[in-house]
Design an enzyme around this catalytic site. Structure first.
Site, short mmCIF file in Angstrom:
data_model
loop_
_atom_site.label_atom_id
_atom_site.label_comp_id
_atom_site.label_asym_id
_atom_site.label_seq_id
_atom_site.Cartn_x
_atom_site.Cartn_y
_atom_site.Cartn_z
N LYS A 11 15.87 28.32 14.05
CA LYS A 11 14.56 27.99 14.61
C LYS A 11 14.58 28.15 16.13
O LYS A 11 13.66 28.74 16.71
CB LYS A 11 14.16 26.55 14.24
N GLN A 29 14.12 17.54 11.84
CA GLN A 29 14.77 18.20 10.70
C GLN A 29 15.08 17.19 9.60
O GLN A 29 15.73 16.17 9.85
CB GLN A 29 16.06 18.90 11.18
N ASP A 79 5.14 20.63 11.37
CA ASP A 79 5.54 20.69 9.96
C ASP A 79 4.39 20.30 9.05
O ASP A 79 4.47 20.50 7.83
CB ASP A 79 6.72 19.73 9.70
#
Ligand code: NAD
Length: 297
Positions: A54, A98, A121
């Site tokens: 990422k 994460q 997200d």
């Protein structure tokens, strides 16, 4: 094999090009560089790989990448304080924590601490509610990637019979919601679904997000249907070697389907590309540049 292969790797490269062009425009026209902060707690090897990837791709499209690596025993208060500081930081437009988090940390509490407009997200309860009511929201990256590929292949999805296998909060449910918002007739199948083969056989679009290697065989697929395989499963093959397979039996499904995503090289690459796109979208909205946020179309 008859199905057209939907090349997620190539599609993701196109998305990244559009993101990079928009980032460049934001810099030159507005003096703004979008920034993505990724928070990793602990040393889970798979998570480390994702976070590295990422960060690398964020920089490649011209954005700022902020990585925060915390020890596995980090307290909830320390993590929440970090999120508060990222929420307040004007250089940060997207925040990603994460998952999974170590067991002593409450994932729901942590995710809901992220400012909804920076929740790239799309897991914050406010974004879930906005998506569920068809309003402008941050959309979870994996389902968004699937939707973009489906729209690209089909044009309009209106009236299609779609079956999503899996009801997780991060893939199955938002995927179903996106398909519903695009006027599909949607069925969500799961581990308790009665006669799953029969349900899947009625689908024009099948999205498999289960986490069971090659669970969906070709004889469940309606001839000509589109198959989107979200699953990523590592299985043992001979001589101690392993390989990645999806949730659908690729060869037998490809023999019947009209189009199919491979694993690897299908949904996977689209997920990070959509994360980058979401960060640019968040940056546009935070800076009230909403007329330019449709840069993917
Ligand atoms: P999850 O474990 O949270 O959910 C799995 C779902 O499958 C559950 O809702 C369960 O009801 C359903 N299920 C389980 N067994 C079933 C059965 N026998 N029949 C029908 N349904 C059944 O998983 P998830 O986080 O949604 O991920 C699903 C898969 O997608 C995994 O392989 C994961 O690695 C992969 N994934 C890929 C990406 C990507 O970027 N490509 C992103 C996220 C997840």
């Amino acid at each position: 094999m008859s199905a057209q292969i939907i090349d997620g790797k190539a599609f993701a490269a196109t998305v990244r090009q559009k993101v990079a062009a928009k980032v460049s425009e934001l810099k030159t026209a507005h003096g703004i560089t979008p920034g993505l902060a990724v928070v990793l707690v602990g040393t889970d090897p798979a998570s480390q790989v994702y976070v590295r990837s990422k960060g690398k791709q964020t920089v490649q499209v011209g954005m700022n990448s902020f990585e925060h690596k915390l020890d596995a025993d980090t307290s909830e208060d320390v993590l929440l304080d970090l999120i508060d500081s990222l929420n307040a930081d004007p250089a940060v437009h997207g925040i990603l924590v994460q998952l999974p988090l170590p067991g002593h940390l409450d994932e729901t509490l942590v995710i809901n601490r992220i400012a909804p407009e920076k929740d790239v997200d799309g897991f914050h309860i406010a974004n879930v509610g906005l998506l569920g009511t068809g309003q402008k929201s941050m959309v979870p990256c994996t389902p968004l990637g699937c939707l973009l590929m489906l729209r690209d292949y089909h044009g309009s999805l209106s009236g299609k019979n779609a079956v999503v296998i899996g009801r997780s909060n991060i893939v199955g449910k938002p995927m179903a919601q996106l398909l519903l918002n695009d006027s599909c007739t949607v069925t969500i199948a799961h581990s308790r679904t009665a006669d799953l083969p029969d349900v899947v056989r009625r689908a024009d679009i099948v999205v498999a997000a289960v986490g069971r290697p090659e669970m969906v065989p070709g004889d469940w697929i309606k001839p000509g249907a589109t198959v989107i395989d979200v699953g990523i499963n590592r299985i043992d093959i001979e001589d101690g070697k392993t390989k990645l397979v999806g949730d659908v039996a690729y060869e037998s499904c490809a023999a019947v389907a009209g189009a199919i995503t491979p694993v690897p090289g299908g949904v996977g690459p689209m997920t990070i590309a959509c994360l980058l796109a979401n960060t640019v979208t968040a940056c546009c909205r935070i800076n009230n540049l909403t007329d330019g946020e449709d840069f993917l179309s």
